[in-house]
Design a protein around this motif. Structure first.
Motif, PDB file in Angstrom:
ATOM      1  N   PHE A 102       0.832  -1.200   0.000  1.00  0.00           N
ATOM      2  CA  PHE A 102       0.000   0.000   0.000  1.00  0.00           C
ATOM      3  C   PHE A 102       0.864   1.245   0.000  1.00  0.00           C
ATOM      4  O   PHE A 102       1.985   1.232   0.489  1.00  0.00           O
ATOM      5  N   LYS A 103       0.306   2.315  -0.542  1.00  0.00           N
ATOM      6  CA  LYS A 103       0.991   3.592  -0.499  1.00  0.00           C
ATOM      7  C   LYS A 103       0.038   4.625   0.079  1.00  0.00           C
ATOM      8  O   LYS A 103      -1.176   4.536  -0.127  1.00  0.00           O
ATOM      9  N   MET A 104       0.598   5.593   0.773  1.00  0.00           N
ATOM     10  CA  MET A 104      -0.252   6.620   1.354  1.00  0.00           C
ATOM     11  C   MET A 104      -0.704   7.610   0.268  1.00  0.00           C
ATOM     12  O   MET A 104       0.056   7.906  -0.649  1.00  0.00           O
ATOM     13  N   GLY A 220       0.360  10.597   8.758  1.00  0.00           N
ATOM     14  CA  GLY A 220       0.731  12.003   8.737  1.00  0.00           C
ATOM     15  C   GLY A 220       0.281  12.896   7.613  1.00  0.00           C
ATOM     16  O   GLY A 220      -0.108  14.005   7.863  1.00  0.00           O
ATOM     17  N   LYS A 221       0.302  12.443   6.338  1.00  0.00           N
ATOM     18  CA  LYS A 221      -0.054  13.404   5.278  1.00  0.00           C
ATOM     19  C   LYS A 221      -1.541  13.389   4.952  1.00  0.00           C
ATOM     20  O   LYS A 221      -2.126  14.398   4.613  1.00  0.00           O
ATOM     21  N   SER A 222      -2.131  12.194   4.967  1.00  0.00           N
ATOM     22  CA  SER A 222      -3.573  12.084   4.731  1.00  0.00           C
ATOM     23  C   SER A 222      -4.019  10.804   5.424  1.00  0.00           C
ATOM     24  O   SER A 222      -3.196   9.974   5.784  1.00  0.00           O
ATOM     25  N   LEU A 225      -5.094   5.273   2.311  1.00  0.00           N
ATOM     26  CA  LEU A 225      -4.109   4.381   1.691  1.00  0.00           C
ATOM     27  C   LEU A 225      -4.698   3.847   0.392  1.00  0.00           C
ATOM     28  O   LEU A 225      -5.912   3.854   0.193  1.00  0.00           O
ATOM     29  N   TYR A 226      -3.794   3.344  -0.480  1.00  0.00           N
ATOM     30  CA  TYR A 226      -4.247   2.801  -1.764  1.00  0.00           C
ATOM     31  C   TYR A 226      -3.296   1.669  -2.163  1.00  0.00           C
ATOM     32  O   TYR A 226      -2.085   1.804  -2.006  1.00  0.00           O
TER      33      TYR A 226
END
Length: 446
Positions: A102-104, A220-222, A225-226
């Motif tokens: 996953f990536k943020m 932290g940034k949002s 996840l995706y």
């Protein structure tokens, strides 16, 4: 085929695959069939790009500027995962996370007065944000603190507010918050699609704001996840889980008939054979006479060669356009992902706009969102009906999932899964039940 199963599942949408995984982990004998040749049903990711052109009947082939068709994995239904939400919880307990990465998502934005603003994710951002005036910022900070320190077991933490009786409207009044702040709190933090929540008890909204800030705190940034390679990876991950626990899968299997006896399901007929079962789970497309249309969603997939303007050039984001800002009853959503997620060719971006249809001209309804994306290289428009089951399955033992809505997160899908589970098993869904029960993972680590 000619065997007896506890549960037969028709369709490999995410809801069906998760339920299939849960039932298998619970020791039930599961047969899972889909008339399509691919996983994911309505929520599939389409690859290569040529297939997307065919699916939307766009003449010709993708231009060379779009890169290799194989580099594309385009979701038909865009959604992100809340970092602390129910789906991530399910993925971790079942260890389906070992099959996926996953990536943020880099930012969450909200639309106000024709412009987009970042949804503040830190105190410093909140103080610098153009969304509110200085005094409003202080009141908002107090309100947020009150929500995040609230403990359901100790109602006193809400300082004289009864969360089961006080409406959200009154809660906003108590903190003296203005309309713009109410808009972005209700729609960009609590993620409501309409304003109906204002006159409901405030408990649910406070819990949603808490979920948002806990999800945000994780990375932290949002709060989103995706999965790399697109959402189509999710149903496949849960399908693998089901298979490890003995679930049988059959793709490309025509379903001729669902067989009933005295009003109860007893099996499914395919290619002349009948597989018998005690319970059946399926998506609405398999039982058109047992569902009712509850609305429509328009989704527009846009291919861009640039990040969205005024987002600080992030390679992924969500933008929410609250309904009040564009004189509508429901919000408009924009999800953007890019080559950073292995779903598009290098230097390309996929932005998907979605909303609940309210008029006879759906494309006009999403104009404010499309204007934010210009110039658009290619767009693919779909308008789909949303269905809900008319049969709860108590007598028939047929349990039907709901169509995916316009929201850009999976919380409503998880609520549907928990609801079906309760109707099937007669008890509340317990996340602990999803824990893998075996130490020996068949040949996976070899």
């Amino acid at each position: 085929m000619n065997e007896e199963y506890d549960v037969i599942v028709l369709g490999t949408g995410l809801t069906e695959c998760i339920l299939s995984g849960i039932m298998s982990v619970n020791g039930k004998k599961v047969l899972h069939m889909d008339r399509n040749t691919y996983y994911g049903g309505e929520s599939a990711s389409i690859t290569p790009l040529e297939d997307l052109y065919k699916r939307f009947k766009i003449p010709g082939t993708p231009p060379e500027s779009m890169g290799r068709g194989r580099d594309w994995n385009v979701d038909l239904i865009p959604k992100f995962l809340m970092a602390n939400g129910q789906l991530v919880n399910m993925l971790q307990l079942t260890e389906v996370t070992r099959y996926m990465d996953f990536k943020m998502i880099e930012g969450s934005f909200v639309y106000k007065g024709g412009k987009i603003f970042k949804v503040p994710s830190t105190e410093a951002e909140a103080l610098a944000s153009g969304l509110m005036g200085l005094f409003e910022k202080r009141r908002f900070r107090k309100f947020l603190l009150s929500c995040t320190t609230f403990d359901e077991k100790d109602p006193k933490t809400l300082e004289g507010v009864d969360p089961k009786k006080t409406t959200m409207r009154d809660m906003y009044k108590k903190f003296d918050l203005g309309q713009d702040v109410i808009d972005f709190t209700g729609h960009a933090l609590a993620l409501y699609r309409t304003d109906d929540y204002l006159d409901q008890p405030c408990l649910e909204t406070i819990n949603r704001i808490k979920l948002y800030s806990e999800s945000l705190a994780r990375y932290g940034k949002s709060p989103y996840l995706y999965p790399l390679y697109g959402l189509g990876e999710l149903p496949q991950g849960f399908a693998r889980l089901s298979a490890i626990y003995g679930g049988t899968y059959m793709l490309n299997k025509p379903i001729e008939e669902i067989v009933f006896e005295n009003g109860r399901v007893i099996g499914v007929k395919s290619e002349g054979e009948v597989a018998r079962c005690k319970q059946l789970i399926c998506d609405p497309s398999y039982v058109p006479n047992q569902v009712t249309k509850v609305g429509q969603v328009i989704r527009v997939i846009c291919i861009l060669s640039h990040p969205i303007k005024n987002t600080n050039d992030v390679n992924s984001c969500q933008i929410i356009i609250p309904q009040n800002q564009v004189n509508r009853k429901s919000d408009i959503y924009v999800c953007m992902i890019s080559s950073a997620h292995n779903v598009a060719a290098q230097g390309k971006y996929i932005a998907i706009v979605s909303t609940t249809v309210e008029t006879s001209d759906p494309e006009r309804e999403i104009k404010p969102a499309l204007e934010l994306l210009e110039p658009v290289e290619q767009k693919f428009v779909s308008i789909s009906d949303m269905y809900a089951p008319t049969d709860l399955g108590t007598e028939s033992q047929v349990f039907i999932s709901r169509t995916y809505d316009a929201t850009t997160h999976f919380e409503t899908t998880c609520d549907d899964i928990k609801d079906i589970y309760k109707r099937m098993m007669g008890s509340e869904f317990d996340f602990e039940e999803m824990k893998r029960k075996k130490c020996d993972i068949f040949g996976e680590d070899q």
